[in-house]
Design an enzyme around this catalytic site. Structure first.
Site, PDB file in Angstrom:
ATOM      1  N   GLY A   8      -2.379   6.161  -0.299  1.00 50.94           N
ATOM      2  CA  GLY A   8      -1.009   5.749  -0.655  1.00 50.94           C
ATOM      3  C   GLY A   8      -0.489   6.589  -1.816  1.00 50.94           C
ATOM      4  O   GLY A   8       0.206   6.085  -2.693  1.00 50.94           O
ATOM      5  N   SER A  10       1.721   8.836  -1.773  1.00 50.43           N
ATOM      6  CA  SER A  10       3.025   9.450  -1.496  1.00 50.43           C
ATOM      7  C   SER A  10       4.198   8.828  -2.242  1.00 50.43           C
ATOM      8  O   SER A  10       5.233   9.464  -2.422  1.00 50.43           O
ATOM      9  CB  SER A  10       3.299   9.371   0.007  1.00 50.43           C
ATOM     10  OG  SER A  10       3.221   8.027   0.451  1.00 50.43           O
ATOM     11  N   ARG A  11       4.053   7.570  -2.645  1.00 47.32           N
ATOM     12  CA  ARG A  11       5.177   6.883  -3.309  1.00 47.32           C
ATOM     13  C   ARG A  11       4.655   6.073  -4.479  1.00 47.32           C
ATOM     14  O   ARG A  11       3.454   5.823  -4.594  1.00 47.32           O
ATOM     15  CB  ARG A  11       5.878   5.919  -2.343  1.00 47.32           C
ATOM     16  CG  ARG A  11       6.685   6.582  -1.274  1.00 47.32           C
ATOM     17  CD  ARG A  11       7.523   5.572  -0.495  1.00 47.32           C
ATOM     18  NE  ARG A  11       6.746   4.749   0.410  1.00 47.32           N
ATOM     19  CZ  ARG A  11       6.698   3.412   0.346  1.00 47.32           C
ATOM     20  NH1 ARG A  11       7.370   2.761  -0.586  1.00 47.32           N
ATOM     21  NH2 ARG A  11       5.977   2.727   1.219  1.00 47.32           N
ATOM     22  N   ASN A  88      -5.613   3.237  -3.754  1.00 48.80           N
ATOM     23  CA  ASN A  88      -4.328   2.732  -4.251  1.00 48.80           C
ATOM     24  C   ASN A  88      -3.449   2.125  -3.161  1.00 48.80           C
ATOM     25  O   ASN A  88      -2.631   1.247  -3.448  1.00 48.80           O
ATOM     26  CB  ASN A  88      -3.590   3.902  -4.938  1.00 48.80           C
ATOM     27  CG  ASN A  88      -2.123   3.609  -5.161  1.00 48.80           C
ATOM     28  OD1 ASN A  88      -1.758   2.894  -6.075  1.00 48.80           O
ATOM     29  ND2 ASN A  88      -1.266   4.150  -4.291  1.00 48.80           N
ATOM     30  N   SER A 140      -4.694  -5.883  -9.023  1.00 48.90           N
ATOM     31  CA  SER A 140      -3.437  -6.497  -9.448  1.00 48.90           C
ATOM     32  C   SER A 140      -3.696  -7.694 -10.357  1.00 48.90           C
ATOM     33  O   SER A 140      -4.730  -8.367 -10.229  1.00 48.90           O
ATOM     34  CB  SER A 140      -2.663  -6.972  -8.214  1.00 48.90           C
ATOM     35  OG  SER A 140      -1.534  -7.725  -8.592  1.00 48.90           O
ATOM     36  N   TYR A 153      -2.695 -11.750  -0.649  1.00 44.74           N
ATOM     37  CA  TYR A 153      -2.769 -10.589  -1.558  1.00 44.74           C
ATOM     38  C   TYR A 153      -3.727 -10.866  -2.720  1.00 44.74           C
ATOM     39  O   TYR A 153      -4.552 -10.019  -3.083  1.00 44.74           O
ATOM     40  CB  TYR A 153      -1.347 -10.316  -2.047  1.00 44.74           C
ATOM     41  CG  TYR A 153      -1.144  -9.112  -2.923  1.00 44.74           C
ATOM     42  CD1 TYR A 153      -1.043  -7.833  -2.365  1.00 44.74           C
ATOM     43  CD2 TYR A 153      -0.982  -9.235  -4.299  1.00 44.74           C
ATOM     44  CE1 TYR A 153      -0.806  -6.731  -3.172  1.00 44.74           C
ATOM     45  CE2 TYR A 153      -0.747  -8.146  -5.111  1.00 44.74           C
ATOM     46  CZ  TYR A 153      -0.654  -6.881  -4.540  1.00 44.74           C
ATOM     47  OH  TYR A 153      -0.415  -5.781  -5.342  1.00 44.74           O
ATOM     48  N   ALA A 155      -6.244 -12.868  -2.679  1.00 48.45           N
ATOM     49  CA  ALA A 155      -7.610 -12.869  -2.122  1.00 48.45           C
ATOM     50  C   ALA A 155      -8.117 -11.442  -1.936  1.00 48.45           C
ATOM     51  O   ALA A 155      -9.261 -11.125  -2.290  1.00 48.45           O
ATOM     52  CB  ALA A 155      -7.621 -13.612  -0.784  1.00 48.45           C
ATOM     53  N   LYS A 157      -7.128  -8.663  -3.469  1.00 48.49           N
ATOM     54  CA  LYS A 157      -7.329  -7.953  -4.749  1.00 48.49           C
ATOM     55  C   LYS A 157      -8.527  -8.523  -5.507  1.00 48.49           C
ATOM     56  O   LYS A 157      -9.288  -7.786  -6.132  1.00 48.49           O
ATOM     57  CB  LYS A 157      -6.059  -8.024  -5.592  1.00 48.49           C
ATOM     58  CG  LYS A 157      -4.848  -7.300  -4.984  1.00 48.49           C
ATOM     59  CD  LYS A 157      -5.099  -5.814  -4.800  1.00 48.49           C
ATOM     60  CE  LYS A 157      -3.806  -5.050  -4.510  1.00 48.49           C
ATOM     61  NZ  LYS A 157      -4.039  -3.617  -4.261  1.00 48.49           N
ATOM     62  N   ILE A 186       5.247  -3.457 -11.965  1.00 49.66           N
ATOM     63  CA  ILE A 186       5.540  -2.032 -12.139  1.00 49.66           C
ATOM     64  C   ILE A 186       6.723  -1.674 -11.234  1.00 49.66           C
ATOM     65  O   ILE A 186       6.795  -2.126 -10.085  1.00 49.66           O
ATOM     66  CB  ILE A 186       4.301  -1.172 -11.746  1.00 49.66           C
ATOM     67  CG1 ILE A 186       3.029  -1.647 -12.476  1.00 49.66           C
ATOM     68  CG2 ILE A 186       4.569   0.310 -11.994  1.00 49.66           C
ATOM     69  CD1 ILE A 186       3.013  -1.533 -13.978  1.00 49.66           C
TER      70      ILE A 186
HETATM   71  P1  NDP Z   1       4.648   1.204  -2.870  1.00 48.57           P
HETATM   72  O1  NDP Z   1       5.078   0.237  -1.833  1.00 48.57           O
HETATM   73  O2  NDP Z   1       5.659   1.814  -3.763  1.00 48.57           O
HETATM   74  O3  NDP Z   1       3.820   2.395  -2.163  1.00 48.57           O
HETATM   75  C1  NDP Z   1       2.808   2.070  -1.273  1.00 48.57           C
HETATM   76  C2  NDP Z   1       2.037   3.308  -0.892  1.00 48.57           C
HETATM   77  O4  NDP Z   1       0.955   2.907  -0.038  1.00 48.57           O
HETATM   78  C3  NDP Z   1       2.855   4.314  -0.109  1.00 48.57           C
HETATM   79  O5  NDP Z   1       2.413   5.601  -0.424  1.00 48.57           O
HETATM   80  C4  NDP Z   1       2.521   3.964   1.353  1.00 48.57           C
HETATM   81  O6  NDP Z   1       2.659   5.063   2.245  1.00 48.57           O
HETATM   82  C5  NDP Z   1       1.066   3.596   1.213  1.00 48.57           C
HETATM   83  N1  NDP Z   1       0.593   2.736   2.286  1.00 48.57           N
HETATM   84  C6  NDP Z   1       1.031   1.503   2.641  1.00 48.57           C
HETATM   85  N2  NDP Z   1       0.351   1.040   3.708  1.00 48.57           N
HETATM   86  C7  NDP Z   1      -0.548   2.020   4.024  1.00 48.57           C
HETATM   87  C8  NDP Z   1      -1.535   2.153   5.034  1.00 48.57           C
HETATM   88  N3  NDP Z   1      -1.743   1.203   5.953  1.00 48.57           N
HETATM   89  N4  NDP Z   1      -2.262   3.301   5.065  1.00 48.57           N
HETATM   90  C9  NDP Z   1      -2.074   4.279   4.153  1.00 48.57           C
HETATM   91  N5  NDP Z   1      -1.145   4.209   3.178  1.00 48.57           N
HETATM   92  C10 NDP Z   1      -0.392   3.093   3.126  1.00 48.57           C
HETATM   93  O7  NDP Z   1       3.516   0.448  -3.709  1.00 48.57           O
HETATM   94  P2  NDP Z   1       3.121   0.554  -5.249  1.00 48.57           P
HETATM   95  O8  NDP Z   1       3.110   1.947  -5.686  1.00 48.57           O
HETATM   96  O9  NDP Z   1       3.914  -0.445  -5.998  1.00 48.57           O
HETATM   97  O10 NDP Z   1       1.629  -0.036  -5.189  1.00 48.57           O
HETATM   98  C11 NDP Z   1       0.478   0.796  -5.239  1.00 48.57           C
HETATM   99  C12 NDP Z   1      -0.732  -0.087  -5.440  1.00 48.57           C
HETATM  100  O11 NDP Z   1      -0.581  -0.802  -6.663  1.00 48.57           O
HETATM  101  C13 NDP Z   1      -0.927  -1.156  -4.355  1.00 48.57           C
HETATM  102  O12 NDP Z   1      -2.297  -1.313  -4.091  1.00 48.57           O
HETATM  103  C14 NDP Z   1      -0.360  -2.401  -4.980  1.00 48.57           C
HETATM  104  O13 NDP Z   1      -0.944  -3.561  -4.431  1.00 48.57           O
HETATM  105  C15 NDP Z   1      -0.755  -2.185  -6.427  1.00 48.57           C
HETATM  106  N6  NDP Z   1       0.042  -2.941  -7.380  1.00 48.57           N
HETATM  107  C16 NDP Z   1       1.384  -2.722  -7.527  1.00 48.57           C
HETATM  108  C17 NDP Z   1       2.112  -3.429  -8.452  1.00 48.57           C
HETATM  109  C18 NDP Z   1       3.572  -3.231  -8.685  1.00 48.57           C
HETATM  110  O14 NDP Z   1       4.148  -3.992  -9.484  1.00 48.57           O
HETATM  111  N7  NDP Z   1       4.225  -2.248  -8.065  1.00 48.57           N
HETATM  112  C19 NDP Z   1       1.460  -4.460  -9.275  1.00 48.57           C
HETATM  113  C20 NDP Z   1       0.060  -4.597  -9.056  1.00 48.57           C
HETATM  114  C21 NDP Z   1      -0.611  -3.857  -8.147  1.00 48.57           C
HETATM  115  P3  NDP Z   1       3.884   5.107   3.346  1.00 48.57           P
HETATM  116  O15 NDP Z   1       5.139   5.291   2.557  1.00 48.57           O
HETATM  117  O16 NDP Z   1       3.575   6.255   4.239  1.00 48.57           O
HETATM  118  O17 NDP Z   1       3.842   3.779   4.039  1.00 48.57           O
END
Ligand code: NDP
Length: 242
Positions: A8, A10-11, A88, A140, A153, A155, A157, A186
């Protein structure tokens, strides 16, 4: 060349980590699932900053896709080692447990938890042979304290937190560290439906965090300097008491 895989990547938080690790000299493997435009944008930023990397498409919840993509990578990069793994990739599908559908449970468990298992097991062998590795699992606040509407979620994490502590003890002797980073709120696409103005009253620092702030911590844990930190869960949440 040193290699790091960011699932993950990419974003959001994964993008910031990809940029940070590239700054630290890693060739970054930026995994994405479906949004190639965002993955290419991340790669472009990495390259514009003087770093290097490539994008890797696989769905983290599908064992065959992960294996195919990484086997293919290893066959193109013989004798190279991926020494840093950032687990991630994650999704949330929030609803009260009473209304939670089987798919909402399975999708969140498969992506957040089982994806961690498939990817880590695959890369671990090489780290063990190479006698060096850094694994950082993005968990998380929800996995530490539990949050209503997130039974699936929380469970997933919490399970990764347990796995982090167990795996750290299995591989410590081989100079592989395994840690978890637990962000609070975040600013990313994942939280764009949350209202910062309302929720920040819960946060001592009085704001949501930035992906770059999480990436600083992950960058340190992924570095050689963090060799005596393992099996830890480090919160980065603006002071929310856990
Ligand atoms: P985003 O939704 O901004 O980005 C999610 C990323 O995960 C994207 O790159 C997406 O790729 C990728 N992704 C999603 N599903 C899959 C999959 N099945 N296989 C491969 N890649 C996948 O999430 P965040 O940046 O906010 O979150 C990143 C991590 O941090 C996560 O694990 C989240 O649970 C954790 N987190 C986030 C918090 C927050 O407040 N933002 C708080 C606590 C934890 P694509 O675009 O191609 O789908």
């Amino acid at each position: 060349m040193k290699y790091a895989l960011i699932t993950g990547g990419s974003r959001g938080i994964g993008r910031a980590i990809s940029i940070k690790l590239a700054e630290q000299g890693y060739y970054v493997l930026i995994n994405y699932c479906s949004n190639i435009e965002e993955a290419l944008k991340t790669l472009e930023i990495v390259k514009n900053n003087g770093g290097s990397g490539e994008i890797l498409k696989f769905d983290i919840s599908k064992q065959e896709e992960i294996e195919k993509s990484l086997d293919d990578w290893y066959s193109r990069n013989k004798e190279q080692h991926i020494e840093v793994l950032i687990n991630n990739a994650g999704i949330r599908k929030d609803t009260l447990m009473m209304w939670m559908k089987n798919e909402e449970w399975m999708d969140v468990i498969n992506t957040n938890l089982t994806g961690f298992f498939f990817t880590t097991r695959l890369l671990l062998k090489d780290m063990l042979i190479n006698k060096y590795g850094r694994i950082v699992n993005i968990v998380s606040l929800s996995g530490i304290k539990g949050l209503p509407g997130q039974v699936n979620y929380s469970a997933a994490k919490a399970a990764i937190i347990g796995a982090t502590k167990a795996l750290a003890q299995e591989v410590g002797k081989k100079k592989i560290t395994v840690n978890a980073v637990a962000p609070g709120y975040i600013k990313t696409d994942m939280t764009k439906d949350l209202v910062e103005k309302d929720l920040k009253t819960l946060i001592p620092v009085d704001r949501f965090g930035l992906p770059e702030e999480v990436a600083e911590l992950v960058g340190f844990l992924a570095s050689d300097k963090a060799s005596y930190i393992t099996g830890e869960v480090i919160s980065i949440n603006g002071g929310i008491y856990t």
